[in-house]
Design a protein around this motif. Sequence first.
Motif, mmCIF file in Angstrom:
data_model
loop_
_atom_site.group_PDB
_atom_site.id
_atom_site.type_symbol
_atom_site.label_atom_id
_atom_site.label_comp_id
_atom_site.label_asym_id
_atom_site.label_seq_id
_atom_site.Cartn_x
_atom_site.Cartn_y
_atom_site.Cartn_z
ATOM 1 N N ASP A 144 0.856 -1.195 0.000
ATOM 2 C CA ASP A 144 0.000 0.000 0.000
ATOM 3 C C ASP A 144 0.892 1.245 0.000
ATOM 4 N N PHE A 145 1.481 1.535 -1.134
ATOM 5 C CA PHE A 145 2.460 2.612 -1.209
ATOM 6 C C PHE A 145 1.858 3.962 -0.832
ATOM 7 N N LEU A 146 0.613 4.172 -1.190
ATOM 8 C CA LEU A 146 -0.015 5.475 -0.942
ATOM 9 C C LEU A 146 -0.136 5.808 0.541
ATOM 10 N N SER A 147 -0.144 4.785 1.396
ATOM 11 C CA SER A 147 -0.267 5.027 2.838
ATOM 12 C C SER A 147 1.087 4.999 3.552
ATOM 13 N N ALA A 148 2.178 4.846 2.804
ATOM 14 C CA ALA A 148 3.506 4.690 3.419
ATOM 15 C C ALA A 148 3.916 5.922 4.223
ATOM 16 N N ASP A 149 3.621 7.110 3.716
ATOM 17 C CA ASP A 149 4.002 8.325 4.436
ATOM 18 C C ASP A 149 3.315 8.400 5.802
ATOM 19 N N SER A 150 2.015 8.152 5.821
ATOM 20 C CA SER A 150 1.283 8.220 7.092
ATOM 21 C C SER A 150 1.715 7.078 8.017
ATOM 22 N N PHE A 151 2.008 5.908 7.456
ATOM 23 C CA PHE A 151 2.473 4.786 8.279
ATOM 24 C C PHE A 151 3.803 5.129 8.946
ATOM 25 N N TYR A 152 4.684 5.775 8.194
ATOM 26 C CA TYR A 152 5.978 6.171 8.765
ATOM 27 C C TYR A 152 5.779 7.147 9.930
ATOM 28 N N LYS A 153 4.936 8.151 9.737
ATOM 29 C CA LYS A 153 4.726 9.151 10.782
ATOM 30 C C LYS A 153 4.082 8.558 12.031
#
Length: 223
Positions: free
Chosen positions: A34-43
Amino acid sequence: QEERERLKVEALRRQAEALRNVALQKLRDRFNSDFLSADSFYKESCTGLITEQDFEVEKLSFVKAWITANTPRSRHGTNQSPDNEQVAAIASLHGHIQVVARAGSGKTTTLVNRSLFLIKHCRVAPSDILILAFNRKAALEVRRRLLTLIDDGADAAISADIDRRVREVGKNKRIDSDGIEASVVDAIATRLNITLPHVMTFHALAYAIVHPEESLLYNWAEG
Protein backbone atom coordinates in the motif's frame (compact mmCIF):
# COMPACT_ATOMS: atom_id res chain seq x y z
CA GLN A 1 30.97 -1.62 37.26
CA GLU A 2 32.24 -0.10 34.01
CA GLU A 3 31.98 -3.46 32.24
CA ARG A 4 28.39 -3.89 33.40
CA GLU A 5 27.53 -0.41 32.12
CA ARG A 6 29.19 -1.15 28.80
CA LEU A 7 27.28 -4.41 28.44
CA LYS A 8 24.04 -2.65 29.34
CA VAL A 9 24.63 0.05 26.73
CA GLU A 10 25.53 -2.60 24.15
CA ALA A 11 22.36 -4.55 24.96
CA LEU A 12 20.27 -1.41 24.56
CA ARG A 13 21.99 -0.64 21.27
CA ARG A 14 21.27 -4.12 19.93
CA GLN A 15 17.67 -3.87 21.08
CA ALA A 16 17.25 -0.51 19.33
CA GLU A 17 18.86 -1.92 16.17
CA ALA A 18 16.53 -4.93 16.26
CA LEU A 19 13.49 -2.64 16.62
CA ARG A 20 14.76 -0.48 13.76
CA ASN A 21 15.19 -3.52 11.52
CA VAL A 22 11.66 -4.67 12.31
CA ALA A 23 10.33 -1.19 11.50
CA LEU A 24 12.31 -1.13 8.23
CA GLN A 25 10.86 -4.47 7.17
CA LYS A 26 7.34 -3.31 7.98
CA LEU A 27 7.98 -0.13 5.99
CA ARG A 28 9.25 -2.11 2.98
CA ASP A 29 6.21 -4.36 3.21
CA ARG A 30 4.02 -1.25 3.20
CA PHE A 31 5.80 0.03 0.06
CA ASN A 32 4.85 -3.25 -1.60
CA SER A 33 1.29 -3.57 -0.37
CA ASP A 34 0.00 0.00 0.00
CA PHE A 35 2.46 2.61 -1.21
CA LEU A 36 -0.01 5.48 -0.94
CA SER A 37 -0.27 5.03 2.84
CA ALA A 38 3.51 4.69 3.42
CA ASP A 39 4.00 8.33 4.44
CA SER A 40 1.28 8.22 7.09
CA PHE A 41 2.47 4.79 8.28
CA TYR A 42 5.98 6.17 8.76
CA LYS A 43 4.73 9.15 10.78
CA GLU A 44 2.50 6.98 12.97
CA SER A 45 4.80 4.01 13.57
CA CYS A 46 8.41 4.66 12.60
CA THR A 47 9.49 8.21 13.43
CA GLY A 48 11.27 7.21 16.63
CA LEU A 49 13.14 4.38 14.95
CA ILE A 50 13.92 5.62 11.42
CA THR A 51 15.05 9.12 10.52
CA GLU A 52 13.15 11.06 7.89
CA GLN A 53 16.23 11.04 5.68
CA ASP A 54 16.51 7.24 5.90
CA PHE A 55 12.80 6.94 5.16
CA GLU A 56 13.18 8.99 1.97
CA VAL A 57 16.19 6.91 0.93
CA GLU A 58 14.20 3.70 1.40
CA LYS A 59 11.21 5.06 -0.49
CA LEU A 60 13.21 6.34 -3.45
CA SER A 61 15.20 3.11 -3.59
CA PHE A 62 11.96 1.11 -3.79
CA VAL A 63 10.49 3.30 -6.55
CA LYS A 64 13.71 3.24 -8.60
CA ALA A 65 13.86 -0.55 -8.40
CA TRP A 66 10.16 -0.80 -9.37
CA ILE A 67 10.53 1.48 -12.39
CA THR A 68 13.65 -0.38 -13.54
CA ALA A 69 11.87 -3.72 -13.24
CA ASN A 70 8.67 -2.56 -14.98
CA THR A 71 9.99 -0.58 -17.92
CA PRO A 72 11.69 -2.04 -21.01
CA ARG A 73 15.43 -2.32 -21.53
CA SER A 74 17.27 -0.12 -24.02
CA ARG A 75 18.41 -1.44 -27.40
CA HIS A 76 21.75 -2.25 -25.76
CA GLY A 77 20.04 -4.53 -23.22
CA THR A 78 20.55 -2.26 -20.22
CA ASN A 79 17.83 -0.95 -17.92
CA GLN A 80 16.95 2.71 -18.33
CA SER A 81 16.86 3.62 -14.65
CA PRO A 82 15.57 7.11 -13.78
CA ASP A 83 17.97 9.43 -11.99
CA ASN A 84 17.41 10.52 -8.39
CA GLU A 85 15.46 13.69 -9.23
CA GLN A 86 13.18 11.80 -11.63
CA VAL A 87 12.57 9.14 -8.97
CA ALA A 88 11.73 11.85 -6.43
CA ALA A 89 9.12 13.28 -8.81
CA ILE A 90 7.59 9.83 -9.35
CA ALA A 91 7.58 8.91 -5.65
CA SER A 92 6.13 12.17 -4.29
CA LEU A 93 2.46 11.32 -4.67
CA HIS A 94 1.03 13.68 -2.05
CA GLY A 95 0.86 17.43 -2.61
CA HIS A 96 2.08 19.51 -5.54
CA ILE A 97 5.22 18.68 -7.52
CA GLN A 98 6.90 21.01 -10.02
CA VAL A 99 9.50 19.66 -12.43
CA VAL A 100 11.66 22.25 -14.16
CA ALA A 101 14.11 20.89 -16.72
CA ARG A 102 15.57 21.54 -20.16
CA ALA A 103 14.17 20.06 -23.36
CA GLY A 104 15.08 16.42 -23.87
CA SER A 105 15.93 15.83 -20.21
CA GLY A 106 13.19 13.24 -19.65
CA LYS A 107 10.17 15.20 -18.40
CA THR A 108 7.72 13.21 -20.52
CA THR A 109 9.35 9.93 -19.50
CA THR A 110 9.05 10.95 -15.85
CA LEU A 111 5.38 11.86 -16.32
CA VAL A 112 4.63 8.57 -18.08
CA ASN A 113 6.51 6.53 -15.46
CA ARG A 114 4.69 8.35 -12.68
CA SER A 115 1.37 7.45 -14.30
CA LEU A 116 2.48 3.85 -14.79
CA PHE A 117 3.49 3.59 -11.13
CA LEU A 118 0.14 5.01 -9.99
CA ILE A 119 -1.85 2.62 -12.18
CA LYS A 120 0.07 -0.64 -11.87
CA HIS A 121 1.52 -0.45 -8.37
CA CYS A 122 -0.67 1.98 -6.44
CA ARG A 123 -3.85 0.67 -8.14
CA VAL A 124 -5.16 4.15 -8.93
CA ALA A 125 -7.95 3.94 -11.52
CA PRO A 126 -6.82 5.39 -14.89
CA SER A 127 -10.10 7.32 -15.04
CA ASP A 128 -8.98 9.22 -11.92
CA ILE A 129 -5.84 10.51 -13.68
CA LEU A 130 -5.78 13.59 -15.92
CA ILE A 131 -2.68 14.40 -17.98
CA LEU A 132 -2.52 17.69 -19.88
CA ALA A 133 -0.24 18.56 -22.81
CA PHE A 134 0.25 21.71 -24.85
CA ASN A 135 -0.58 20.13 -28.21
CA ARG A 136 -2.24 17.04 -29.65
CA LYS A 137 1.02 15.47 -30.79
CA ALA A 138 2.43 15.57 -27.24
CA ALA A 139 -0.82 14.15 -25.84
CA LEU A 140 -0.71 11.34 -28.39
CA GLU A 141 2.91 10.55 -27.48
CA VAL A 142 1.98 10.22 -23.81
CA ARG A 143 -0.96 7.91 -24.61
CA ARG A 144 1.09 5.68 -26.88
CA ARG A 145 4.08 5.42 -24.54
CA LEU A 146 1.88 4.64 -21.56
CA LEU A 147 -0.03 1.96 -23.48
CA THR A 148 3.20 0.26 -24.58
CA LEU A 149 4.43 0.23 -20.98
CA ILE A 150 1.21 -1.28 -19.67
CA ASP A 151 1.22 -4.06 -22.28
CA ASP A 152 4.44 -5.44 -23.80
CA GLY A 153 2.79 -6.38 -27.08
CA ALA A 154 1.07 -3.04 -27.68
CA ASP A 155 3.96 -1.35 -29.51
CA ALA A 156 4.25 -4.04 -32.19
CA ALA A 157 0.47 -4.13 -32.60
CA ILE A 158 0.33 -0.33 -33.02
CA SER A 159 3.11 -0.30 -35.63
CA ALA A 160 1.51 -3.13 -37.61
CA ASP A 161 -1.93 -1.50 -37.56
CA ILE A 162 -0.52 1.88 -38.63
CA ASP A 163 1.32 0.27 -41.57
CA ARG A 164 -1.86 -1.52 -42.63
CA ARG A 165 -3.98 1.64 -42.51
CA VAL A 166 -1.38 3.67 -44.42
CA ARG A 167 -1.36 1.04 -47.19
CA GLU A 168 -5.16 1.14 -47.30
CA VAL A 169 -5.13 4.93 -47.77
CA GLY A 170 -2.81 4.56 -50.78
CA LYS A 171 0.30 6.34 -51.97
CA ASN A 172 -1.43 9.07 -53.96
CA LYS A 173 -3.61 10.33 -51.12
CA ARG A 174 -2.72 12.72 -48.34
CA ILE A 175 -2.09 10.85 -45.09
CA ASP A 176 -3.01 12.25 -41.68
CA SER A 177 -0.27 10.45 -39.74
CA ASP A 178 -1.24 11.80 -36.33
CA GLY A 179 -4.91 11.06 -36.93
CA ILE A 180 -4.15 7.48 -37.96
CA GLU A 181 -1.83 6.94 -34.99
CA ALA A 182 -4.37 8.36 -32.53
CA SER A 183 -7.10 6.12 -33.92
CA VAL A 184 -4.83 3.07 -33.78
CA VAL A 185 -3.75 3.72 -30.19
CA ASP A 186 -7.41 3.91 -29.13
CA ALA A 187 -8.26 0.77 -31.12
CA ILE A 188 -5.36 -1.25 -29.66
CA ALA A 189 -6.20 -0.11 -26.11
CA THR A 190 -9.80 -1.25 -26.63
CA ARG A 191 -8.66 -4.56 -28.15
CA LEU A 192 -6.38 -5.22 -25.15
CA ASN A 193 -9.10 -4.09 -22.72
CA ILE A 194 -6.83 -1.39 -21.30
CA THR A 195 -8.23 1.86 -19.92
CA LEU A 196 -5.85 4.79 -20.32
CA PRO A 197 -5.90 8.00 -18.25
CA HIS A 198 -7.55 11.11 -19.63
CA VAL A 199 -4.82 12.67 -21.81
CA MET A 200 -5.73 15.88 -23.61
CA THR A 201 -4.59 19.39 -24.43
CA PHE A 202 -5.36 22.37 -22.22
CA HIS A 203 -7.67 23.64 -24.95
CA ALA A 204 -9.57 20.34 -25.12
CA LEU A 205 -10.05 20.38 -21.34
CA ALA A 206 -11.38 23.95 -21.43
CA TYR A 207 -13.73 23.07 -24.28
CA ALA A 208 -14.95 19.95 -22.42
CA ILE A 209 -15.68 22.01 -19.32
CA VAL A 210 -17.51 24.81 -21.15
CA HIS A 211 -19.09 22.46 -23.71
CA PRO A 212 -20.64 25.27 -25.78
CA GLU A 213 -23.66 24.59 -27.95
CA GLU A 214 -22.77 27.39 -30.35
CA SER A 215 -19.57 28.51 -32.05
CA LEU A 216 -17.10 30.18 -29.69
CA LEU A 217 -15.59 32.38 -32.41
CA TYR A 218 -17.39 35.02 -34.44
CA ASN A 219 -16.21 37.19 -37.30
CA TRP A 220 -18.79 39.88 -37.82
CA ALA A 221 -18.33 42.67 -40.33
CA GLU A 222 -19.05 45.19 -37.55
CA GLY A 223 -15.93 43.96 -35.68
